[in-house]
Design a protein around this motif. Sequence first.
Motif, mmCIF file in Angstrom:
data_model
loop_
_atom_site.group_PDB
_atom_site.id
_atom_site.type_symbol
_atom_site.label_atom_id
_atom_site.label_comp_id
_atom_site.label_asym_id
_atom_site.label_seq_id
_atom_site.Cartn_x
_atom_site.Cartn_y
_atom_site.Cartn_z
ATOM 1 N N SER A 1 0.816 -1.220 0.000
ATOM 2 C CA SER A 1 0.000 0.000 0.000
ATOM 3 C C SER A 1 0.848 1.267 0.000
ATOM 4 O O SER A 1 0.307 2.365 -0.127
ATOM 5 N N PHE A 2 2.166 1.109 0.137
ATOM 6 C CA PHE A 2 3.065 2.255 0.190
ATOM 7 C C PHE A 2 3.771 2.433 -1.155
ATOM 8 O O PHE A 2 4.106 1.464 -1.836
ATOM 9 N N ASP A 3 4.000 3.690 -1.509
ATOM 10 C CA ASP A 3 4.674 3.992 -2.774
ATOM 11 C C ASP A 3 6.159 3.679 -2.711
ATOM 12 O O ASP A 3 6.795 3.456 -3.744
ATOM 13 N N ALA A 4 6.715 3.686 -1.524
ATOM 14 C CA ALA A 4 8.107 3.290 -1.328
ATOM 15 C C ALA A 4 8.269 2.794 0.104
ATOM 16 O O ALA A 4 7.724 3.395 1.037
ATOM 17 N N VAL A 5 8.985 1.698 0.250
ATOM 18 C CA VAL A 5 9.279 1.143 1.570
ATOM 19 C C VAL A 5 10.792 1.167 1.734
ATOM 20 O O VAL A 5 11.518 0.412 1.078
ATOM 21 N N LEU A 6 11.273 2.055 2.595
ATOM 22 C CA LEU A 6 12.702 2.220 2.824
ATOM 23 C C LEU A 6 13.100 1.396 4.044
ATOM 24 O O LEU A 6 12.551 1.573 5.131
ATOM 25 N N VAL A 7 14.063 0.493 3.848
ATOM 26 C CA VAL A 7 14.480 -0.435 4.902
ATOM 27 C C VAL A 7 15.999 -0.412 5.021
ATOM 28 O O VAL A 7 16.703 -0.393 3.997
ATOM 29 N N THR A 8 16.501 -0.431 6.238
ATOM 30 C CA THR A 8 17.950 -0.448 6.436
ATOM 31 C C THR A 8 18.541 -1.774 5.963
ATOM 32 O O THR A 8 17.878 -2.802 5.921
ATOM 33 N N ASP A 9 19.827 -1.734 5.621
ATOM 34 C CA ASP A 9 20.452 -2.820 4.876
ATOM 35 C C ASP A 9 20.675 -4.116 5.643
ATOM 36 O O ASP A 9 21.154 -5.094 5.066
ATOM 37 N N GLY A 10 20.306 -4.177 6.893
ATOM 38 C CA GLY A 10 20.437 -5.425 7.630
ATOM 39 C C GLY A 10 19.328 -6.414 7.332
ATOM 40 O O GLY A 10 19.301 -7.517 7.906
ATOM 41 N N ILE A 11 18.425 -6.086 6.447
ATOM 42 C CA ILE A 11 17.268 -6.930 6.177
ATOM 43 C C ILE A 11 17.649 -8.275 5.566
ATOM 44 O O ILE A 11 16.972 -9.275 5.769
ATOM 45 N N GLY A 12 18.690 -8.327 4.800
ATOM 46 C CA GLY A 12 19.116 -9.579 4.187
ATOM 47 C C GLY A 12 18.564 -9.747 2.781
ATOM 48 O O GLY A 12 17.437 -9.342 2.485
ATOM 49 N N ASP A 13 19.351 -10.390 1.924
ATOM 50 C CA ASP A 13 18.978 -10.538 0.519
ATOM 51 C C ASP A 13 17.738 -11.387 0.326
ATOM 52 O O ASP A 13 16.901 -11.100 -0.539
ATOM 53 N N ALA A 14 17.607 -12.472 1.092
ATOM 54 C CA ALA A 14 16.483 -13.392 0.916
ATOM 55 C C ALA A 14 15.153 -12.710 1.212
ATOM 56 O O ALA A 14 14.191 -12.822 0.443
ATOM 57 N N VAL A 15 15.099 -11.980 2.320
ATOM 58 C CA VAL A 15 13.867 -11.280 2.688
ATOM 59 C C VAL A 15 13.560 -10.190 1.679
ATOM 60 O O VAL A 15 12.405 -10.021 1.262
ATOM 61 N N ALA A 16 14.576 -9.456 1.268
ATOM 62 C CA ALA A 16 14.378 -8.391 0.288
ATOM 63 C C ALA A 16 13.818 -8.948 -1.016
ATOM 64 O O ALA A 16 12.901 -8.359 -1.616
ATOM 65 N N GLN A 17 14.336 -10.084 -1.449
ATOM 66 C CA GLN A 17 13.856 -10.702 -2.683
ATOM 67 C C GLN A 17 12.403 -11.137 -2.560
ATOM 68 O O GLN A 17 11.599 -10.945 -3.482
ATOM 69 N N GLN A 18 12.044 -11.691 -1.411
ATOM 70 C CA GLN A 18 10.656 -12.120 -1.185
ATOM 71 C C GLN A 18 9.702 -10.926 -1.237
ATOM 72 O O GLN A 18 8.616 -11.014 -1.810
ATOM 73 N N LEU A 19 10.104 -9.825 -0.641
ATOM 74 C CA LEU A 19 9.260 -8.634 -0.629
ATOM 75 C C LEU A 19 9.079 -8.070 -2.040
ATOM 76 O O LEU A 19 7.974 -7.698 -2.438
ATOM 77 N N GLU A 20 10.163 -8.022 -2.778
ATOM 78 C CA GLU A 20 10.080 -7.498 -4.147
ATOM 79 C C GLU A 20 9.214 -8.389 -5.025
ATOM 80 O O GLU A 20 8.436 -7.905 -5.849
ATOM 81 N N GLN A 21 9.304 -9.691 -4.822
ATOM 82 C CA GLN A 21 8.472 -10.625 -5.584
ATOM 83 C C GLN A 21 7.000 -10.476 -5.228
ATOM 84 O O GLN A 21 6.124 -10.763 -6.053
ATOM 85 N N ALA A 22 6.729 -10.009 -4.004
ATOM 86 C CA ALA A 22 5.347 -9.799 -3.570
ATOM 87 C C ALA A 22 4.788 -8.462 -4.034
ATOM 88 O O ALA A 22 3.633 -8.140 -3.757
ATOM 89 N N GLY A 23 5.600 -7.690 -4.750
ATOM 90 C CA GLY A 23 5.139 -6.418 -5.285
ATOM 91 C C GLY A 23 5.449 -5.224 -4.416
ATOM 92 O O GLY A 23 4.945 -4.111 -4.679
ATOM 93 N N VAL A 24 6.266 -5.396 -3.377
ATOM 94 C CA VAL A 24 6.642 -4.286 -2.498
ATOM 95 C C VAL A 24 7.675 -3.411 -3.206
ATOM 96 O O VAL A 24 8.673 -3.914 -3.740
ATOM 97 N N ARG A 25 7.433 -2.111 -3.220
ATOM 98 C CA ARG A 25 8.372 -1.165 -3.836
ATOM 99 C C ARG A 25 9.468 -0.858 -2.820
ATOM 100 O O ARG A 25 9.425 0.153 -2.109
ATOM 101 N N LEU A 26 10.421 -1.756 -2.763
ATOM 102 C CA LEU A 26 11.442 -1.762 -1.714
ATOM 103 C C LEU A 26 12.665 -0.967 -2.120
ATOM 104 O O LEU A 26 13.111 -1.001 -3.265
ATOM 105 N N ARG A 27 13.204 -0.256 -1.143
ATOM 106 C CA ARG A 27 14.475 0.437 -1.325
ATOM 107 C C ARG A 27 15.350 0.173 -0.109
ATOM 108 O O ARG A 27 14.970 0.471 1.020
ATOM 109 N N ILE A 28 16.517 -0.420 -0.350
ATOM 110 C CA ILE A 28 17.441 -0.730 0.732
ATOM 111 C C ILE A 28 18.309 0.499 1.011
ATOM 112 O O ILE A 28 18.899 1.076 0.087
ATOM 113 N N VAL A 29 18.375 0.881 2.263
ATOM 114 C CA VAL A 29 19.118 2.080 2.678
ATOM 115 C C VAL A 29 20.327 1.657 3.487
ATOM 116 O O VAL A 29 20.207 0.941 4.487
#
Length: 257
Positions: free
Chosen positions: A225-253
């Motif tokens: 529901s957010f136009d951008a989701v800014l997350v600090t870089d400790g999130i991990g590649d696997a979680v980031a990939q899952q979120l992006e595949q789910a349609g989350v407009r993710l930006r790693i900070v």
Amino acid sequence: MIKADERREDIANYVIKLGQVRIDDLVEHFGVSRMTIHRHIDALAHQGVLRKLHGAVTVQPSGIYESTFRYRMTVGRLDKDALARAAMDYVEPGQVIMLDDSTTASAVVPLLFEVKPLTVVTNSMSAAELLTKVDGMDFICLGGQYHRTYNAYIGILCENAISRLRADVLICSASAVRGITTFIQDQQVVRVKQAMMAASSKRILLVDHVKFNKVALHVLDDLTSFDAVLVTDGIGDAVAQQLEQAGVRLRIVRTLP
């Protein structure tokens, strides 16, 4: 490995939940040495969150409300500052910027001073204290019932005020994220944040990576529901990939050392 500030946050939340806890119980619950527990408790006592007793620790007599807000302001400062700097990419002169009551969004306030003209709308008292001292910036403080836990105005009066406004950008945060769902502990805060989302053309969510794989009592909304989701870089590649595949407009900070 758990960072020191993350461990202190867990200890603070545990003691706040129970009111008073024996030192030995903290050692057993967190599985660390007695010396480590004492070091964390000393830091929390210095910050005014907890009070150290003989063989136990308790919430400061000033109340868990003031203590929890003061403590949240000190947790993860590097992460909050990194997210705040990244959030400025979505701010332009002439816009109406809405900020929620989160300490993460409050970290954005000093950076807004360099972008004028702006109109800033918030229910946060900590943000208001800074904004009232700045010339050349329009500021709208949302009224309502003052809540010491959040150092902010919430409730139906605040919600009604938000419903009569329109913002270009909302910058906000959440208490916890599991999967693609965001959570907030307090239902009244959920309603205020949802009113802000409805009143804003663009929604920017700032989330420290330590909030992932956790839950709070009430659902706020999905990350999609957010136009951008800014997350600090400790999130991990696997979680980031899952979120992006789910349609989350993710930006790693990246958090600077």
